[in-house]
Motif scaffolding. Structure first.
Motif, mmCIF file in Angstrom:
data_model
loop_
_atom_site.group_PDB
_atom_site.id
_atom_site.type_symbol
_atom_site.label_atom_id
_atom_site.label_comp_id
_atom_site.label_asym_id
_atom_site.label_seq_id
_atom_site.Cartn_x
_atom_site.Cartn_y
_atom_site.Cartn_z
ATOM 1 N N ALA A 153 -4.742 -2.040 1.473
ATOM 2 C CA ALA A 153 -5.243 -1.023 2.399
ATOM 3 C C ALA A 153 -6.195 -1.655 3.407
ATOM 4 O O ALA A 153 -6.155 -1.341 4.591
ATOM 5 C CB ALA A 153 -5.939 0.088 1.636
ATOM 6 N N LYS A 183 -7.456 6.304 -8.437
ATOM 7 C CA LYS A 183 -6.264 5.698 -9.017
ATOM 8 C C LYS A 183 -5.914 4.374 -8.357
ATOM 9 O O LYS A 183 -4.914 3.753 -8.706
ATOM 10 C CB LYS A 183 -5.084 6.652 -8.857
ATOM 11 C CG LYS A 183 -5.188 7.872 -9.742
ATOM 12 C CD LYS A 183 -3.976 8.763 -9.528
ATOM 13 C CE LYS A 183 -4.168 10.074 -10.278
ATOM 14 N NZ LYS A 183 -3.359 11.139 -9.687
ATOM 15 N N ALA A 184 -6.694 3.956 -7.379
ATOM 16 C CA ALA A 184 -6.337 2.765 -6.615
ATOM 17 C C ALA A 184 -6.417 1.517 -7.477
ATOM 18 O O ALA A 184 -7.397 1.296 -8.176
ATOM 19 C CB ALA A 184 -7.256 2.638 -5.409
ATOM 20 N N GLU A 185 -5.357 0.711 -7.421
ATOM 21 C CA GLU A 185 -5.368 -0.557 -8.142
ATOM 22 C C GLU A 185 -5.835 -1.660 -7.201
ATOM 23 O O GLU A 185 -5.856 -1.484 -5.979
ATOM 24 C CB GLU A 185 -3.966 -0.856 -8.681
ATOM 25 C CG GLU A 185 -3.554 0.131 -9.767
ATOM 26 C CD GLU A 185 -2.114 -0.083 -10.190
ATOM 27 O OE1 GLU A 185 -1.678 -1.243 -10.240
ATOM 28 O OE2 GLU A 185 -1.436 0.921 -10.442
ATOM 29 N N ARG A 235 -0.781 10.464 -1.904
ATOM 30 C CA ARG A 235 -0.456 9.649 -3.051
ATOM 31 C C ARG A 235 0.398 10.448 -4.030
ATOM 32 O O ARG A 235 0.143 11.618 -4.282
ATOM 33 C CB ARG A 235 -1.758 9.251 -3.743
ATOM 34 C CG ARG A 235 -1.545 8.260 -4.844
ATOM 35 C CD ARG A 235 -2.846 7.866 -5.516
ATOM 36 N NE ARG A 235 -2.537 6.750 -6.385
ATOM 37 C CZ ARG A 235 -2.868 5.504 -6.107
ATOM 38 N NH1 ARG A 235 -3.560 5.232 -5.045
ATOM 39 N NH2 ARG A 235 -2.506 4.530 -6.915
ATOM 40 N N GLN A 279 -3.687 -2.458 -4.286
ATOM 41 C CA GLN A 279 -3.578 -1.379 -3.305
ATOM 42 C C GLN A 279 -4.814 -1.340 -2.402
ATOM 43 O O GLN A 279 -4.715 -1.124 -1.198
ATOM 44 C CB GLN A 279 -3.412 -0.038 -4.027
ATOM 45 C CG GLN A 279 -2.066 0.053 -4.744
ATOM 46 C CD GLN A 279 -2.012 1.186 -5.750
ATOM 47 O OE1 GLN A 279 -3.015 1.816 -6.046
ATOM 48 N NE2 GLN A 279 -0.824 1.414 -6.295
ATOM 49 N N TYR A 292 0.830 -1.201 0.000
ATOM 50 C CA TYR A 292 0.000 0.000 0.000
ATOM 51 C C TYR A 292 0.865 1.251 0.000
ATOM 52 O O TYR A 292 0.749 2.100 -0.874
ATOM 53 C CB TYR A 292 -0.931 0.008 1.222
ATOM 54 C CG TYR A 292 -1.727 1.271 1.276
ATOM 55 C CD1 TYR A 292 -2.877 1.415 0.493
ATOM 56 C CD2 TYR A 292 -1.316 2.359 2.037
ATOM 57 C CE1 TYR A 292 -3.587 2.600 0.492
ATOM 58 C CE2 TYR A 292 -2.020 3.540 2.032
ATOM 59 C CZ TYR A 292 -3.156 3.658 1.261
ATOM 60 O OH TYR A 292 -3.846 4.832 1.248
ATOM 61 N N GLN A 293 1.772 1.339 0.988
ATOM 62 C CA GLN A 293 2.480 2.603 1.188
ATOM 63 C C GLN A 293 3.455 2.914 0.058
ATOM 64 O O GLN A 293 3.521 4.050 -0.405
ATOM 65 C CB GLN A 293 3.246 2.572 2.526
ATOM 66 C CG GLN A 293 2.358 2.406 3.747
ATOM 67 C CD GLN A 293 1.617 3.685 4.118
ATOM 68 O OE1 GLN A 293 1.683 4.681 3.392
ATOM 69 N NE2 GLN A 293 0.888 3.651 5.217
ATOM 70 N N ARG A 326 3.150 6.695 -1.483
ATOM 71 C CA ARG A 326 3.098 7.492 -0.247
ATOM 72 C C ARG A 326 4.462 7.464 0.454
ATOM 73 O O ARG A 326 4.890 8.465 1.004
ATOM 74 C CB ARG A 326 2.012 6.958 0.676
ATOM 75 C CG ARG A 326 0.635 7.409 0.223
ATOM 76 C CD ARG A 326 -0.457 6.873 1.125
ATOM 77 N NE ARG A 326 -1.729 7.537 0.850
ATOM 78 C CZ ARG A 326 -2.522 7.248 -0.171
ATOM 79 N NH1 ARG A 326 -2.162 6.317 -1.033
ATOM 80 N NH2 ARG A 326 -3.652 7.903 -0.361
ATOM 81 N N THR A 341 1.563 2.969 -3.659
ATOM 82 C CA THR A 341 0.823 4.185 -4.002
ATOM 83 C C THR A 341 1.713 5.410 -3.968
ATOM 84 O O THR A 341 1.232 6.531 -4.104
ATOM 85 C CB THR A 341 -0.328 4.423 -3.005
ATOM 86 O OG1 THR A 341 0.234 4.640 -1.711
ATOM 87 C CG2 THR A 341 -1.280 3.250 -2.951
ATOM 88 N N PRO A 365 4.763 6.485 -7.782
ATOM 89 C CA PRO A 365 5.631 5.622 -6.963
ATOM 90 C C PRO A 365 7.090 5.762 -7.354
ATOM 91 O O PRO A 365 7.434 5.918 -8.524
ATOM 92 C CB PRO A 365 5.093 4.222 -7.227
ATOM 93 C CG PRO A 365 4.282 4.332 -8.459
ATOM 94 C CD PRO A 365 3.794 5.732 -8.556
#
Lengths: 335, 397, 554
Positions: free
Chosen positions: A262, A253-255, A181, A258, A163-164, A169, A167, A184
């Motif tokens: 999360a 935009k979340a895949e 976000r 991800q 996740y971190q 982050r 994305t 990457p």
């Protein structure tokens, strides 16, 4: 590898539900409907990993399983674009080739299965190198964290890394209310290597193998989404705000991986949704619903950012009233 | 000459001739007081000559052309065409043709758009299709219909307005308002009529009739009100004070599974319901089951010290402000937020409102655990909420 | 009217031969409408763009009736539970009410249903918006003054009812968004002291949500409220016809006359065309801009909610006041008065009462009891204008409050800071707006008077023999011995730029630029003018001059 073993034991206890529960249904469930959509490399890769995964402890073989997981959505799209007729005609052929290839590659990997640990270890090792270059300043050389900079990463699990870092982050640009976000820094390969390293040192929840999206239960996913997710992310997944400057990210935009990560990881202010609370099947359904919403076209024209009455009010005042006012100015003008 | 005298010649509203040109000269030139000049037709102007009433005789009307008769009628209605001019004094010029063509083009576009609308309406597929499972052209259906309908309507609208602006005669018209009160004589006579009629009924003298009529009328007025409201009214009883949770009610998830202490991870939360008939659907059921993180402690309200179970607490999900599900959980700060009016409740302060318009803490559900048939622990409620959940109301204790 | 039948009447008058003539004659013999109809056809409407705002609302209402009737063919106002089995796959199998299901069917399974539904919803938003701007126009020009106070009150009732009607319609699909709105409406009803819970149970028929509310809202939405709206609109228009439209002061415009165009044919063509333009805008919006996508929200479920739940724009004010109001729940002798009561029941009541009472308050304060048919320019009544702007700014702050979570998200502002900022703004901004507007009005007035006194700045700088530089001013009228204009300010717009007064052709402004006659038309006009001049010589005066000379208002 005694450290590793201890960690794994701890994880096993913790993750029994996470990993164990979802592996069984998935092998069967995932293979069949997808066969006609798989291309050769896919087929070749998939069962091999699954095989090793099924035999061995799951924590170590994840990197590769995961490295293909996120790209899965892409393949699905490609398959969807292909004509149904063509697929039906070629399904049999593909299946045959797939079976043959599968067998071949399986035998190859079966011979090499004793070497599998070392392959995974190599991934984790690469992850450690990446870690010591990019993450060590804030999270400490032994993942113990650095006071005032970053938390300990022991036990956060691979899901947190997916996740971190996935994305963008992490790595953090600067300390703030919360991480945002951004593009990457690491490739997906590198992310899985990092995840393997974190997973190997302290365990924790991590992603299952195979497809993370179950399109058969989109509607059920929708119900679960509205009950568990919509209060924060909004019915259309646009995000919102929390107290005092904290925010809820948009899912635009979340895949798949991800979202899944999360839910397992509970980043920042998000609560954890572990596998007892939302079973892996339910998580896949939720992901299917979220992605379906995003992919589906608005039937009624421009979606106005799908934020509802506020944008509608703005449109009626600016466009609607604007246009009729222009009309009456024109009608009222002397000619 | 004239047949009626409806207009008050002394009305101050009458526009005078303005002092230029003389009335006498006019009446000689026009002869009939219709207010119509003997100018060439397109420039027919009313004479603001109002010393005499202006309805022409039928014979005079018979002599007039259409426009003159129209102007005479306007004058009779207190309407004075001050200025009237054909926009194209000479008919058939190129610019007139152009204007006409432009208006016609608007109508033609409208027609074509309507045809296209019909074609789209019938021929374009409009059924929603899952992404990846077929053609997505349905998303063009509604926009096409709207656009074509819009163009078609715009064509008619613009055409009509252009027609009025370009092709119809330009005119400036003044009308008397006559908006004021009726004449005092009228007022007096009307008042007398009312008064006389009232006296005829004798209501003022016949007090028996007055009071009985009042009774009957009052009853007739009240009966429908009683019938309607009486049918609709419903006793709230103690429905607002209670929920479906009782002593020993099993606590379940939305899908009916029972909630168990081993389900949640620290920092997690889930919506739960009373495991009884209709429990999941009732509006006052939704409850948040929260598992605190290890180091967190809640300062409970009076007499509620034993409402939690280990590190679990349960609060009503229904906001005490306006009844929305207050369920945005900020896991790090353990705050619950309401998405409707942004109230914030601090779970560690026993769900006390710390920001926003909400005034009362979220009610807390007394949690207990029982052994299920499979030997696992399952949550139950030890009793109903000890206070009414949700928004406040007058009788709320 | 007594008329002698003359034998020299044209034949066709006695015995109409065309079918239309026969119908006209026949109905005249039966109904005797000729004089009355002519009076209506000859009715004069003043010509100003701002007088057409009410028509936007009227036309939106007509469009609402048309599209709404269509929707009733497919909609079923039932709260019975069904499992969805329609086209929209992401909801297939989900339990929902019949109301929600049939609304989905209109959107996905009725050919062209979605575009009609969307036009209906856009028209509803437009209806209330048009009433609002129409009300602003009436307020800021003083059109509510005697004798039109009754129409002001009718208009205010229309606005209030329009909002209620809109909210009822918004609730009918029984989706998650509108259900959340209904739940808040329930909380508002509950908050009324003494009778609150009885009101709630009376409306919902049971504890929220019950099974009756959608059916009841439906009959209110399609029958009760539209009937009252239609009756009030009829009364509103009848009063406009009876009292005739107000108009701005201007050359020749008096309290006793109305100047403009006659209904037939020019005004009818323009107003009729405008109906199609309004419809066209709404059709375009209905097709191109998706509104109320209920399939994204899901069916109503009391346990669920979506962040960013907002009502339609006309309720945003109430939503905002509810969000910004402090946590003042009071307990009186063991009884509760919830905080929701003040911003949602008391505040709108106060606002509506103030608006309704305003014409009478103003008449009392200004001691102006006369009837007025001429409007006032906003700048000429600075107190009223400033009060109006103050009220608008108050409502605008509440509006922003109604969407404060979205504003906070879009502009990355802390939610808490946003809330406090708006609470403070609600108290500070209106008085500030009052003061600024007041100064602006005075400034504009002074500038008008200055131009009347000194003339328009021409931009031509002249050097005097003394060496002093001065700008040449073009006086607007006759000047006195000191070169000061003698025209009095008469409440009408004062030209302030040279090209507003100069110009080779008639000084009538076009929309974007001054109107120029087309060359060939100009030639023809020239020729006719010439002919007129010649003929007028024999008559001793120009007809044109006579017709245009009217007394100026005092």
């Amino acid at each position: 590898m005694s450290h590793d073993d201890a960690a794994r034991a701890a994880v096993d206890a913790d993750l029994e539900s996470t990993v164990g529960a979802d592996r069984k249904p998935e092998v069967g469930a995932d293979l069949e409907p997808d066969v006609d959509a798989l291309d050769l490399s896919d087929v070749g890769f998939d069962p091999a990993v699954r095989q090793t995964g099924a035999e061995d402890d799951s924590t170590l073989d994840h990197p590769r399983a995961n490295s293909h997981t996120p790209t899965r959505g892409l393949r699905r799209k490609r398959a969807g674009r292909a004509g149904r007729l063509r697929r039906r005609l070629s399904a049999g052929l593909v299946l045959m080739i797939a079976l043959l290839t599968m067998g071949g590659i399986y035998s190859m990997f079966a011979q090499a299965s004793s070497a599998d640990d070392s392959t995974t270890a190599a991934n984790a090792d690469h992850g450690r190198q990446l870690f010591s270059l990019g993450c060590v300043t804030c999270h400490g050389a032994n993942l113990q964290g650095v006071v005032g900079r970053g938390p300990s990463l022991i036990g956060v699990g691979g899901a947190a890394v997916y996740y971190q870092v996935g994305t963008g982050r992490m790595p953090l640009v600067r300390q703030g209310a919360e991480a945002v976000r951004k593009p990457p820094r690491y490739s997906l390969e590198e992310v899985s290597d990092l995840a393997a390293y974190i997973q190997a040192n302290g365990g924790g929840p991590t992603l299952p193998q195979g497809s993370l999206r179950d399109d058969k239960n989109v509607a059920e996913g929708g119900q679960l989404f509205r009950l568990n997710c919509a209060q924060c992310h909004g019915a259309a997944g646009r995000g919102a705000v929390l107290s005092a400057g904290k925010g809820i990210p948009s899912l635009a935009k979340a895949e798949d991986y991800q979202i899944y990560a999360a839910m397992l990881h509970g980043p920042e202010n998000m609560p954890v949704f572990n596998n007892n609370q939302l079973t892996p099947e339910q998580k896949r359904s939720i992901i299917a619903y979220v992605q379906t919403l995003k992919e589906s076209k608005d039937p009624g024209g421009n979606g106005l950012a799908r934020i509802g009455p506020v944008s509608e009010g703005a449109v009626v005042w600016i466009v609607g009233i604007g246009l009729v006012l222009v009309s009456i100015l024109w009608i009222g003008a002397k000619s | 000459m004239t047949t009626s005298g409806m207009d008050d010649p002394a009305a101050p509203t009458r526009p005078g001739p303005g002092g230029v040109g003389s009335g006498a000269e006019r009446s000689t030139s026009l002869g009939d007081g219709t207010g119509v000049t003997d100018q060439p037709a397109p420039r027919g102007l009313p004479a603001p000559e109002h010393s005499s009433p202006d309805v022409p005789s039928v014979a005079e009307l018979a002599q007039m052309d259409t426009e003159q008769a129209m102007l005479a009628g306007a004058v009779a209605d207190g309407v004075f065409v001050e200025h009237r001019r054909n926009r194209y004094p000479v008919p058939g010029t190129r610019s007139e043709k152009r204007a006409e063509l432009a208006v016609a083009a608007c109508f033609a576009i409208s027609f074509l758009a309507m045809i296209a609308f019909l074609v789209v309406f019938v021929a374009v597929p409009f059924k929603w299709v899952l992404p990846g499972q077929g053609s997505q052209t349905f998303h063009l259906y509604t926009p096409l219909l709207g656009t074509l309908l819009g163009i078609s309507l715009f064509g008619v609208g613009i055409g009509a307005v252009l027609w009025a602006k370009w092709l119809m005669p330009e005119e400036e018209v003044v009308q008397d308002r006559h908006g004021g009160p009726s004449s005092e004589a009228d007022q007096l006579m009307t008042a007398a009529t009312f008064k006389s009629g009232f006296e005829d009924t004798g209501l003022a003298r016949r007090s028996l009739l007055k009071s009985t009529l009042g009774l009957a009328g009052g009853a007739l007025g009240i009966v429908p009100l009683v019938a309607v409201v009486g049918g609709l009214v419903k006793k709230p009883g103690n429905k607002l004070q209670t929920t479906l949770f009782t002593k020993g009610t099993p606590i379940v998830y939305a899908d009916g599974r029972r909630a168990s202490p081993s389900d949640l991870q620290a920092g997690g939360l889930v919506t739960v319901f009373p495991g009884v008939e209709g429990g999941v659907k009732a509006a006052d059921s939704p409850t948040l089951l929260i598992r605190l993180r290890p180091n967190q402690k809640i300062k409970p309200r009076e007499n509620q010290a034993d409402y939690g179970w280990n590190d679990y607490v349960a609060y009503s999900k229904i906001c005490t402000h306006a009844g929305c599900p207050a369920s945005l959980y900020e896991q790090q700060t353990s705050r619950l937020l309401c998405p409707c009016h942004q109230s914030q409740f601090d779970v560690l302060l026993d769900a006390k409102p710390v920001f926003g318009p909400a005034a009362r803490s979220l009610p807390r559900l007394p949690l207990g655990v029982e052994k299920g048939p499979d030997g696992k622990d399952y949550f139950i409620s030890l009793s109903d909420y000890t206070e009414p959940i949700g928004p406040g109301f007058w009788e709320r204790k | 009217m007594t008329t002698t039948i003359h034998s020299d009447l044209p034949r066709n008058f006695q015995k109409p031969r065309t079918p239309l003539g026969k119908v006209a004659k026949g109905s005249e013999e039966r109904f005797g409408l000729a004089a009355g109809i002519r009076k209506q056809l000859n009715k004069v409407f003043p010509d100003h763009w701002s007088f057409m705002m009410g028509e936007i609302a009227l036309y939106s209402f007509i469009i609402l009736l048309l599209t709404g009737t269509y929707l009733t063919f497919f909609y079923d106002a039932s709260m019975a539970e069904v499992a969805y089995n329609g086209t929209y796959a992401p909801l297939q199998g989900v339990e929902m009410s019949r109301a929600y299901e049939t609304t989905l069917n209109i959107s996905f399974d009725v050919r062209g249903g979605l575009v009609i539904r969307q036009i209906h919803h856009w028209a509803a938003l437009m209806f209330v918006a048009a009433m609002t701007i129409h009300m602003f126009r009436v307020f800021f020009t003083g059109a509510f003054r005697k004798p039109r106070e009754a129409n002001w009150l009718i208009g205010l009732s229309l606005l209030t009812l329009g909002v209620v009607e809109g909210f009822a319609g918004y609730s009918l699909p029984d989706d998650l968004l509108s259900g959340t709105g209904l739940r808040i409406a329930d909380a508002i009803m509950l908050s009324i002291p003494v009778i609150g819970s009885w009101v709630s149970f009376l409306v919902f028929g049971d504890e929220f949500p019950g099974t009756d509310i959608i059916g009841r809202l439906y009959i209110a939405h399609v029958l009760l409220i539209p009937a009252v709206l239609a009756a009030l609109i009829g009364a509103h228009l009848a009063l406009v016809v009876k009292q005739k439209h107000t108009q701005f002061p201007g050359p020749g415009n008096t309290e006793d006359t109305v100047r403009g165009e006659r209904v037939y044919p020019v005004y009818a063509a323009k107003a009729g065309g405008f109906f199609f333009l309004v419809f066209g805008v709404l059709a375009g919006l209905g097709g191109l801009a998706q509104i109320n996508p209920i399939w994204l929200f899901g069916p109503y479920n009391p346990a669920q909610v979506s962040s960013g739940s907002q009502p339609d724009w006309y309720m945003a004010m109430l939503d905002g006041s509810t969000r910004l109001f402090p946590q003042w729940e009071t307990r009186l002798f063991g009884y509760t008065v919830p905080s929701v009561f003040w911003p949602t029941v008391v505040l709108p009541t106060i606002l509506l009462t103030l608006a309704a009472a305003y014409p009478f308050i103003e008449a009392r304060l200004t001691k102006d009891r006369d009837a007025h048919n001429l409007l006032q320019r906003p700048r000429d009544v600075p107190v009223r204008t400033s009060l109006g702007m103050m009220a608008i700014s108050f409502v605008v702050v509440l509006f922003i409050g109604g969407g404060n979570d979205l504003v906070a998200k879009v502009f990355n502002i802390s939610m808490n800071a946003m809330m406090w900022g708006l609470r403070i703004a609600l108290l500070l901004v209106p008085p500030m707006v009052y003061m600024i507007t007041y100064r602006l009005c005075i400034g504009l007035q002074r500038h008008d008077r200055e131009v009347l006194e000194h003339g328009i700045e021409t931009g031509i700088i002249k050097r005097l023999p003394s060496g002093e530089f001065i700008e040449v001013h073009q006086p607007l009228g006759p000047v006195d011995a000191h070169g000061h204009g003698e025209l009095e300010y008469a409440g009408t717009s004062v030209p302030k730029r040279m090209n507003q007064v100069g110009g080779a052709t008639r000084a009538i402004a076009g929309f974007f630029r001054p109107v120029r006659e087309k060359p060939d038309v100009l030639e023809q006009l020239e020729a006719i003018h010439q002919a007129e001049l010649e003929s007028s010589v024999s008559h001793g005066g120009s007809v044109e001059v006579q017709a245009h000379r009217r007394q100026l208002p005092e």
